[in-house]
Design a protein around this motif. Structure first.
Motif, PDB file in Angstrom:
ATOM      1  N   HIS A   1     162.265  22.409  34.729  1.00 14.59           N
ATOM      2  CA  HIS A   1     160.953  21.930  35.208  1.00 14.59           C
ATOM      3  C   HIS A   1     161.115  21.277  36.568  1.00 14.59           C
ATOM      4  CE1 HIS A   1     158.172  22.829  31.953  1.00 14.59           C
ATOM      5  NE2 HIS A   1     159.226  22.701  31.160  1.00 14.59           N
ATOM      6  N   LYS A   2     162.016  21.852  37.380  1.00 16.01           N
ATOM      7  CA  LYS A   2     162.291  21.222  38.676  1.00 16.01           C
ATOM      8  C   LYS A   2     161.121  21.383  39.639  1.00 16.01           C
ATOM      9  CE  LYS A   2     166.642  22.824  38.917  1.00 16.01           C
ATOM     10  NZ  LYS A   2     167.846  23.338  39.511  1.00 16.01           N
ATOM     11  N   CYS A   3     160.359  22.454  39.522  1.00 16.68           N
ATOM     12  CA  CYS A   3     159.215  22.619  40.426  1.00 16.68           C
ATOM     13  C   CYS A   3     157.934  22.817  39.620  1.00 16.68           C
ATOM     14  CB  CYS A   3     159.437  23.777  41.411  1.00 16.68           C
ATOM     15  SG  CYS A   3     159.005  25.402  40.761  1.00 16.68           S
ATOM     16  N   VAL A   4     156.806  22.815  40.328  1.00 20.84           N
ATOM     17  CA  VAL A   4     155.501  22.858  39.645  1.00 20.84           C
ATOM     18  C   VAL A   4     155.245  24.166  38.900  1.00 20.84           C
ATOM     19  CG1 VAL A   4     154.331  21.208  41.164  1.00 20.84           C
ATOM     20  CG2 VAL A   4     154.373  23.644  41.783  1.00 20.84           C
ATOM     21  N   LEU A   5     155.967  25.223  39.263  1.00 21.08           N
ATOM     22  CA  LEU A   5     155.720  26.505  38.578  1.00 21.08           C
ATOM     23  C   LEU A   5     156.036  26.417  37.086  1.00 21.08           C
ATOM     24  CD1 LEU A   5     157.094  29.082  41.210  1.00 21.08           C
ATOM     25  CD2 LEU A   5     154.807  28.119  40.997  1.00 21.08           C
ATOM     26  N   GLY A   6     156.900  25.467  36.756  1.00 24.08           N
ATOM     27  CA  GLY A   6     157.255  25.255  35.346  1.00 24.08           C
ATOM     28  C   GLY A   6     156.078  24.748  34.520  1.00 24.08           C
TER      29      GLY A   6
ATOM     30  N   SER B   1     156.563  28.991  47.529  1.00 26.85           N
ATOM     31  CA  SER B   1     156.808  28.151  48.715  1.00 26.85           C
ATOM     32  C   SER B   1     158.303  28.044  48.980  1.00 26.85           C
ATOM     33  CB  SER B   1     156.227  26.753  48.480  1.00 26.85           C
ATOM     34  OG  SER B   1     157.000  26.097  47.484  1.00 26.85           O
ATOM     35  N   ASP B   2     158.633  27.578  50.186  1.00 29.36           N
ATOM     36  CA  ASP B   2     160.056  27.388  50.515  1.00 29.36           C
ATOM     37  C   ASP B   2     160.688  26.398  49.549  1.00 29.36           C
ATOM     38  OD1 ASP B   2     159.869  29.144  52.572  1.00 29.36           O
ATOM     39  OD2 ASP B   2     159.656  27.624  54.141  1.00 29.36           O
ATOM     40  N   GLU B   3     159.917  25.360  49.185  1.00 30.67           N
ATOM     41  CA  GLU B   3     160.461  24.345  48.277  1.00 30.67           C
ATOM     42  C   GLU B   3     160.750  24.959  46.892  1.00 30.67           C
ATOM     43  OE1 GLU B   3     157.949  21.047  47.314  1.00 30.67           O
ATOM     44  OE2 GLU B   3     159.595  20.022  46.279  1.00 30.67           O
TER      45      GLU B   3
ATOM     46  N   CYS C   1     164.820  26.825  43.046  1.00 28.20           N
ATOM     47  CA  CYS C   1     165.199  27.881  42.096  1.00 28.20           C
ATOM     48  C   CYS C   1     166.472  28.606  42.533  1.00 28.20           C
ATOM     49  CB  CYS C   1     164.042  28.879  41.991  1.00 28.20           C
ATOM     50  SG  CYS C   1     163.944  29.729  40.424  1.00 28.20           S
ATOM     51  N   GLU C   2     166.899  28.322  43.765  1.00 26.55           N
ATOM     52  CA  GLU C   2     167.986  29.082  44.386  1.00 26.55           C
ATOM     53  C   GLU C   2     169.288  29.067  43.585  1.00 26.55           C
ATOM     54  OE1 GLU C   2     169.053  28.906  48.969  1.00 26.55           O
ATOM     55  OE2 GLU C   2     169.891  27.210  47.858  1.00 26.55           O
ATOM     56  N   ASN C   3     169.545  27.929  42.947  1.00 24.05           N
ATOM     57  CA  ASN C   3     170.793  27.803  42.207  1.00 24.05           C
ATOM     58  C   ASN C   3     170.935  28.875  41.122  1.00 24.05           C
ATOM     59  OD1 ASN C   3     173.210  26.450  41.804  1.00 24.05           O
ATOM     60  ND2 ASN C   3     172.368  25.372  40.025  1.00 24.05           N
TER      61      ASN C   3
END
Ligand code: URA
Length: 194
Positions: A19-24, A99-101, A106-108
């Motif tokens: 849940h690191k970003c809002v898409l979660g 978004s870039d953020e 998610c890059e990991n």
């Protein structure tokens, strides 16, 4: 289960709990990967859409069906020859570009997928995926079919995104669909030698 499968399963589990970003907050399912982890080709798309969010599998909607058809027409097996994933693993609302953020957070997962699968070639599918690896100022129609090195030693190439191809119906020589098939044929030829 192979060592690769075990590591990818652990990573997928981590992704499901992410849940690191809002898409979660708005996803129905995380969309981790499809295809074979022993494939020589890793295809990286943009982000899951509605059908992918509903099923948890990448590239299963209209664009995905077209991609599968083009691959199979060039003799590539979606099931055996390709490991498929996206720059982000959760659907952006209204199918907006991630978004870039969101991509950074998610890059990991993506970097670990590359490290574990160890593809011989990475196929950057569409502008969002290409920009993530090649930098922001690219024009997809100019760089499709070109080859690059990623992380110093992994071969990579760029193809047009199937969502774009859904709006381009011609299969005549020189058309976008025809060019994409040529690009896929080059990829097939490349993996036959590595
Ligand atoms: N478009 C993408 O880039 N990825 C998918 O998984 C589906 C559609």
């Amino acid at each position: 289960m192979s060592e690769k499968e075990l590591r990818l399963n652990d990573l997928k589990q981590e992704c499901i709990n992410c849940h690191k970003c809002v898409l979660g907050n708005t996803r129905n399912n995380t969309v981790f990967s499809d295809g074979s982890c022993d494939a020589k080709i890793m295809l990286i798309g943009e982000a899951p859409g509605a059908d992918e969010d509903a099923t948890g599998t990448p590239f299963v909607g209209r664009a995905g069906k077209l991609l599968t058809k083009l691959m199979e027409e060039t003799g590539l097996s979606r099931e055996n020859d390709i490991y498929i994933t996206n720059t982000v693993k959760c659907r952006p609302p209204e199918n907006r570009v991630p978004s870039d953020e969101e991509k950074k957070l998610c890059e990991n997962f993506l970097l670990k997928q590359i490290e574990i699968v160890k593809p011989k070639v990475i196929v950057l599918c569409g502008a969002t995926s290409a920009k993530s690896f090649l930098g922001g100022k690219i024009k997809i129609t100019r760089i499709r079919g070109k080859w690059y090195k990623l992380f110093g030693n992994i071969d990579a190439t760029v193809i047009l995104h199937p969502s774009f191809l859904l709006r381009k119906h011609s299969e005549e020589e020189g058309s976008e669909r025809w060019l994409t098939k040529q690009d896929l044929l080059k990829i097939k030829e490349f993996i036959s030698k590595v």
